[in-house]
Design a protein around this motif. Structure first.
Motif, PDB file in Angstrom:
ATOM      1  N   ASN B  18    -123.936 -55.123  18.387  1.00 32.45           N
ATOM      2  CA  ASN B  18    -124.460 -56.191  17.151  1.00 32.45           C
ATOM      3  C   ASN B  18    -125.581 -56.831  17.402  1.00 32.45           C
ATOM      4  N   GLN B  55    -123.610 -56.838   1.334  1.00 29.01           N
ATOM      5  CA  GLN B  55    -123.213 -55.864   2.619  1.00 29.01           C
ATOM      6  C   GLN B  55    -123.315 -54.613   1.915  1.00 29.01           C
ATOM      7  N   GLY B  57    -122.547 -51.121   4.038  1.00 26.63           N
ATOM      8  CA  GLY B  57    -121.911 -50.387   5.205  1.00 26.63           C
ATOM      9  C   GLY B  57    -122.019 -51.434   6.490  1.00 26.63           C
ATOM     10  N   ARG B  58    -122.868 -50.674   7.464  1.00 26.41           N
ATOM     11  CA  ARG B  58    -122.732 -51.627   8.647  1.00 26.41           C
ATOM     12  C   ARG B  58    -123.859 -52.857   8.659  1.00 26.41           C
ATOM     13  N   SER B  75    -124.277 -54.307  12.605  1.00 26.23           N
ATOM     14  CA  SER B  75    -122.974 -54.069  13.348  1.00 26.23           C
ATOM     15  C   SER B  75    -122.940 -52.675  13.747  1.00 26.23           C
ATOM     16  N   SER B  76    -122.278 -52.621  15.058  1.00 23.14           N
ATOM     17  CA  SER B  76    -122.160 -51.060  15.801  1.00 23.14           C
ATOM     18  C   SER B  76    -123.317 -50.270  15.529  1.00 23.14           C
ATOM     19  N   SER B  77    -124.458 -50.815  16.076  1.00 26.21           N
ATOM     20  CA  SER B  77    -126.007 -50.362  16.267  1.00 26.21           C
ATOM     21  C   SER B  77    -125.790 -48.794  16.523  1.00 26.21           C
ATOM     22  N   GLN B  78    -126.752 -48.012  15.786  1.00 26.22           N
ATOM     23  CA  GLN B  78    -126.923 -46.493  16.115  1.00 26.22           C
ATOM     24  C   GLN B  78    -128.385 -46.393  16.182  1.00 26.22           C
ATOM     25  N   ASP B  81    -131.021 -46.577  13.829  1.00 28.49           N
ATOM     26  CA  ASP B  81    -131.222 -48.154  13.206  1.00 28.49           C
ATOM     27  C   ASP B  81    -132.638 -48.463  14.028  1.00 28.49           C
TER      28      ASP B  81
END
Lengths: 112, 107
Positions: B18, B55, B57-58, B75-78, B81
């Motif tokens: 995050n 907000q 999604g993430r 949050s919960s980076s990919q 991103d």
């Protein structure tokens, strides 16, 4: 609804040449903007328009001209291109109430 | 004129982590936008947020206009991103962009 479109996508100019970057929006937005983004930097405002027939300078207007004869179109003219104008140029628009900008895909210009 | 600062300038994350990105502005603003510039150079609208919290999604964003800052939470980076995140403060008719936060998400 295409949003904001820009042409061309890429262009190489020789020093001293001139060109026009085209920007068109189909959202009936009154406000339109031209920005430049130099490598690794943020966006700087070149010119903006609050409606057809009305334009004003932004932070970095030198070497550029604009016109706004219709709501849809906001072309940016470069006269006597210089290497310092090598940059990516973005056009954006928004309506008169919300401050939410919508950007075109950009034009990558190289002056050599 | 108004000054817009962003921190940190660079951020490297492992996938799944995050992060919080900050945007400070020096004067009262009409609005604030967050953008993601992807590795191909496209500017993608993330949030239009003059105040409060949104907000999607993430991602979420909070602007506290009275204290002149905005935060972007990822949050919960990919790996998708990755790119540069810009905030832009609406001031008068125009916008002033911050210098950006360059995010790299490693697999």
């Amino acid at each position: 609804n295409a949003g904001v479109t820009q042409t061309p996508k890429f262009r190489i100019l020789k020093i001293g040449q001139s060109m026009t970057l085209q920007c068109t929006q189909d959202m009936n937005h009154n406000y339109m903007y031209w920005y430049r983004q130099d490598p690794g930097m943020g966006l700087k405002l070149i010119y903006y328009s609050v409606g057809a027939g009305i334009t004003d300078k932004g932070e970095v207007p030198n070497g550029y001209n604009v016109s706004r004869s219709t709501t849809e179109d906001f072309p940016l003219r470069l006269e006597l291109a210089a290497p310092s104008q090598t940059s990516v140029y973005f056009c954006a628009s928004r309506d008169g109430i919300a401050y939410e900008q919508y950007f075109g895909p950009g034009t990558r210009l190289t002056v050599t | 004129g108004i000054q817009v600062e962003q921190s940190p300038p660079d951020l490297i994350l492992q996938e799944g982590a995050n992060s919080t990105l900050r945007c400070n502005f020096s004067d009262s603003v009409n609005n604030l936008q967050w953008f993601h510039q992807n590795p191909w150079g496209q500017l993608i609208n993330l949030f239009y947020i003059p105040s409060g919290t949104k907000q999607n999604g993430r991602l979420s964003a909070t602007t506290v206009a009275t204290e002149r800052y905005s935060l972007l939470y990822i949050s919960s980076s990919q790996t998708t991103d990755s790119g540069v995140y810009f905030c832009a403060a609406a001031y008068g008719q125009n916008f002033v962009f911050g210098p950006g936060t360059r995010l790299s998400v490693l697999p």
